[in-house]
Structure formats: C-alpha cells, structure tokens
Design an enzyme around this catalytic site. Sequence first.
Site, mmCIF file in Angstrom:
data_model
loop_
_atom_site.group_PDB
_atom_site.id
_atom_site.type_symbol
_atom_site.label_atom_id
_atom_site.label_comp_id
_atom_site.label_asym_id
_atom_site.label_seq_id
_atom_site.Cartn_x
_atom_site.Cartn_y
_atom_site.Cartn_z
ATOM 1 N N GLU A 242 6.200 5.887 0.900
ATOM 2 C CA GLU A 242 3.994 6.135 0.758
ATOM 3 C C GLU A 242 3.547 4.952 -0.720
ATOM 4 O OE1 GLU A 242 4.427 9.947 3.118
ATOM 5 O OE2 GLU A 242 5.028 9.199 0.912
ATOM 6 N N ASN B 121 -1.791 -2.408 -3.548
ATOM 7 C CA ASN B 121 -0.809 -1.728 -4.581
ATOM 8 C C ASN B 121 0.416 -3.410 -4.064
ATOM 9 O OD1 ASN B 121 1.748 -2.505 -6.931
ATOM 10 N ND2 ASN B 121 1.643 -0.206 -6.560
ATOM 11 N N TYR C 110 8.987 -3.750 -1.546
ATOM 12 C CA TYR C 110 10.042 -3.334 -0.317
ATOM 13 C C TYR C 110 10.353 -4.100 0.280
ATOM 14 C CZ TYR C 110 7.666 0.564 -3.167
ATOM 15 O OH TYR C 110 7.372 1.515 -4.691
#
Length: 147
Positions: free
Chosen positions: A106, A111, A118
């Site tokens: 998560e 952000n 990621y």
Amino acid sequence: MDNVVVRDLKESDIDDLVEIEKLSFSVPWTKSAFIKELSNKLAKYVVIEHNKKVIAYGGIWLIVDEGHITNIAVHPDYLGKGLGNIIVESLIEKCRENKVLSMTLEVRKSNLVAQNLYKKYGFKPVGIRPEYYSDNKEDAVIMWKDL
C-alpha cells in the site's frame, strides 16, 4: 554512490531505522516495532549501509506465496541517488529466493514518487483502501506485481 553495502538487517541497525522513520513518515514505526520484526519469522529486511551507517531500508513479509512490502525508506540526505531502486530490487530478490509468486504493498495516494518507483518494477495499481492512513485519513493505493 560508492561504498554502499546491501545486507540483511541486524539488531544494531534499529536506531538508524528509527531515525530514518522519524525523518520520513508522519506516523513512524517505533523501536519496539522494529525489534518485534526481528523475531517475526515472516519478516525479511534489507538495509543499505554507507560509511557504517544505515541510510535506507526496506521490509517485506513472506506469507505463503505472497510478499507484502511493509515499508521502504531512504534517509532524506540520500534521496535521489537510486537507493530506493536498490531496496526494491533486493526485496524482489528475497521473494524469488523464497519462491514467492506475487508481491503487494500500500502506498499513499499522494506519494507519486513512490508509486512511480513501484511501477518501474512492474507493480500495478489494483485498488484503493479508503482512509487507510490514520494521521490524515488519506487513501492508500494497493499495488500488486506478479513474479
């Protein structure tokens, strides 16, 4: 960066992790939380050490065939030097070594830097956890990656 070492977390690193947490997050993990993680058989942590000081770390829980990233942080003085990439790559390698088939995490909806990191490694947003973060009720983006 020169002179960096990537290795598993040791108990003597915890004070450095707590310092990074306080500088990085509005609701930092406590020293006791990290100490508990050392005895958690599901938890694996990697650190990046520079000049005998931990400057970045990441953790993952290996649950059956899934890896759940718990936290990743880089000391603010070392942001933008590719250390987040090294941590993510190290966690992916830990998963492969342990025959993990997929990874999840998560991340705060705001952000975007972390989300882009990621995504670079194949994580895809698949859902939202509403009001996940206790400090400001911000939503979390749930991301998954198949290995």
